[in-house]
Design an enzyme around this catalytic site. Sequence first.
Site, PDB file in Angstrom:
ATOM      1  N   GLY A  17       0.776  -1.233   0.000  1.00 19.71           N
ATOM      2  CA  GLY A  17       0.000   0.000   0.000  1.00 19.71           C
ATOM      3  C   GLY A  17       0.804   1.276   0.000  1.00 19.71           C
ATOM      4  O   GLY A  17       0.339   2.306   0.497  1.00 19.71           O
ATOM      5  N   ARG A  96      -6.108  -8.623  -8.426  1.00 21.52           N
ATOM      6  CA  ARG A  96      -7.162  -9.377  -9.118  1.00 21.52           C
ATOM      7  C   ARG A  96      -7.552  -8.679 -10.409  1.00 21.52           C
ATOM      8  O   ARG A  96      -7.614  -7.440 -10.456  1.00 21.52           O
ATOM      9  CB  ARG A  96      -8.427  -9.502  -8.247  1.00 21.52           C
ATOM     10  CG  ARG A  96      -8.214 -10.093  -6.899  1.00 21.52           C
ATOM     11  CD  ARG A  96      -7.639 -11.470  -6.937  1.00 21.52           C
ATOM     12  NE  ARG A  96      -8.505 -12.426  -7.624  1.00 21.52           N
ATOM     13  CZ  ARG A  96      -8.142 -13.646  -7.999  1.00 21.52           C
ATOM     14  NH1 ARG A  96      -6.899 -14.055  -7.789  1.00 21.52           N
ATOM     15  NH2 ARG A  96      -8.993 -14.448  -8.593  1.00 21.52           N
ATOM     16  N   LEU A  98     -10.238  -7.442 -12.948  1.00 25.16           N
ATOM     17  CA  LEU A  98     -11.635  -7.041 -12.750  1.00 25.16           C
ATOM     18  C   LEU A  98     -12.491  -7.514 -13.918  1.00 25.16           C
ATOM     19  O   LEU A  98     -12.074  -7.477 -15.072  1.00 25.16           O
ATOM     20  CB  LEU A  98     -11.716  -5.524 -12.609  1.00 25.16           C
ATOM     21  CG  LEU A  98     -11.012  -4.971 -11.356  1.00 25.16           C
ATOM     22  CD1 LEU A  98     -10.942  -3.452 -11.405  1.00 25.16           C
ATOM     23  CD2 LEU A  98     -11.710  -5.443 -10.085  1.00 25.16           C
ATOM     24  N   HIS A 114       0.599   0.730 -13.054  1.00 21.30           N
ATOM     25  CA  HIS A 114       1.398  -0.449 -13.406  1.00 21.30           C
ATOM     26  C   HIS A 114       2.862  -0.028 -13.514  1.00 21.30           C
ATOM     27  O   HIS A 114       3.164   1.024 -14.092  1.00 21.30           O
ATOM     28  CB  HIS A 114       0.900  -1.019 -14.741  1.00 21.30           C
ATOM     29  CG  HIS A 114       1.625  -2.258 -15.148  1.00 21.30           C
ATOM     30  ND1 HIS A 114       1.465  -3.456 -14.495  1.00 21.30           N
ATOM     31  CD2 HIS A 114       2.549  -2.485 -16.118  1.00 21.30           C
ATOM     32  CE1 HIS A 114       2.247  -4.368 -15.056  1.00 21.30           C
ATOM     33  NE2 HIS A 114       2.916  -3.803 -16.041  1.00 21.30           N
ATOM     34  N   VAL A 149      -5.537  -7.545 -19.383  1.00 14.99           N
ATOM     35  CA  VAL A 149      -4.484  -7.401 -18.373  1.00 14.99           C
ATOM     36  C   VAL A 149      -3.722  -6.096 -18.602  1.00 14.99           C
ATOM     37  O   VAL A 149      -3.102  -5.915 -19.649  1.00 14.99           O
ATOM     38  CB  VAL A 149      -3.494  -8.590 -18.439  1.00 14.99           C
ATOM     39  CG1 VAL A 149      -2.371  -8.410 -17.421  1.00 14.99           C
ATOM     40  CG2 VAL A 149      -4.217  -9.901 -18.199  1.00 14.99           C
TER      41      VAL A 149
HETATM   42  C1  GAR Z   1       3.133  -1.189  -7.469  1.00 12.27           C
HETATM   43  O1  GAR Z   1       4.435  -1.214  -7.997  1.00 12.27           O
HETATM   44  C2  GAR Z   1       2.108  -1.219  -8.585  1.00 12.27           C
HETATM   45  O2  GAR Z   1       2.501  -0.508  -9.716  1.00 12.27           O
HETATM   46  C3  GAR Z   1       2.043  -2.698  -8.867  1.00 12.27           C
HETATM   47  O3  GAR Z   1       2.053  -3.289  -7.597  1.00 12.27           O
HETATM   48  C4  GAR Z   1       2.818  -2.486  -6.709  1.00 12.27           C
HETATM   49  C5  GAR Z   1       1.994  -2.232  -5.482  1.00 12.27           C
HETATM   50  O4  GAR Z   1       2.766  -1.559  -4.512  1.00 12.27           O
HETATM   51  N1  GAR Z   1       0.882  -3.028  -9.635  1.00 12.27           N
HETATM   52  C6  GAR Z   1       0.879  -3.932 -10.617  1.00 12.27           C
HETATM   53  O5  GAR Z   1       1.847  -4.613 -10.901  1.00 12.27           O
HETATM   54  C7  GAR Z   1      -0.429  -4.051 -11.380  1.00 12.27           C
HETATM   55  N2  GAR Z   1      -0.283  -4.875 -12.521  1.00 12.27           N
HETATM   56  P1  GAR Z   1       2.054  -0.846  -3.287  1.00 12.27           P
HETATM   57  O6  GAR Z   1       1.142  -1.885  -2.642  1.00 12.27           O
HETATM   58  O7  GAR Z   1       3.212  -0.498  -2.387  1.00 12.27           O
HETATM   59  O8  GAR Z   1       1.304   0.345  -3.786  1.00 12.27           O
END
Ligand code: GAR
Length: 222
Positions: A17, A96, A98, A114, A149
């Site tokens: 988060g 997940r 959506l 992303h 995706v």
């Molecule tokens: C982040 O790097 C975000 O870009 C990635 O997960 C991480 C979450 O970090 N999301 C993806 O890869 C979506 N495909 P966080 O929980 O510290 O925000």
Amino acid sequence: MADRPPLRLGVLISGTGTNLQAIIDAIESGYLAAEIRIVISNRPDAYGLERAKRHRIPSLVIRNRDFSTREAFDTSLVAALRGQGVELVACAGFDRLLSNVMLDAFAQRVMNIHPALLPSFPGLHAQKAAFDHGVRFAGCTVFLVAPGVDDGPIVVQAVVPVLPDDDEERLTQRILAQEHRIYPYALRLYQEGRLEVQGRKVRVHGASEIDTALALVNPPLP
Ligand code: GAR
């Protein structure tokens, strides 16, 4: 535009988060006129839930494992988000995919971030994929979620260089620092009513920090 009401956000998380924290910090500093109505995690042990609690933001765990289909899980998410009057859903490390149940309920009102320059390197472990591929530049993308995706109209991207002595972790951290800048920025553009979706493209109205960023990243060649 500044007198628009605060954006009513719902944030979906699965893990640490840090992007949620960046959004909270942007709101608390006055950069982003928004209110997080609810944080929802599909994992009870997500550290992001602690962050919500610390800032007195209502949170909820809805475990995807408790539902037999993606659609049933999403129906429950939609009910919780609507119950809190959420206008825009921000996915922040939500793991997940959506379904149309969510994407129809919040049409063009689901954002995601992303850690790659989409459409390159969608899916899991994007930073490692980019690093292993040997790209010179990596980055991150905020987009409006479409079926598929990591697909949908791109709102903001930030570029970071891959440095000679990088490893995957250093690159990941450099990208993450940019994520924490562009996600609040993209949400602010939305709150200010400056985004207009035209098919695959998003027009940003008004002077844009993106132009400045591009000029810095891509200086004229000698
Ligand atoms: C982040 O790097 C975000 O870009 C990635 O997960 C991480 C979450 O970090 N999301 C993806 O890869 C979506 N495909 P966080 O929980 O510290 O925000």
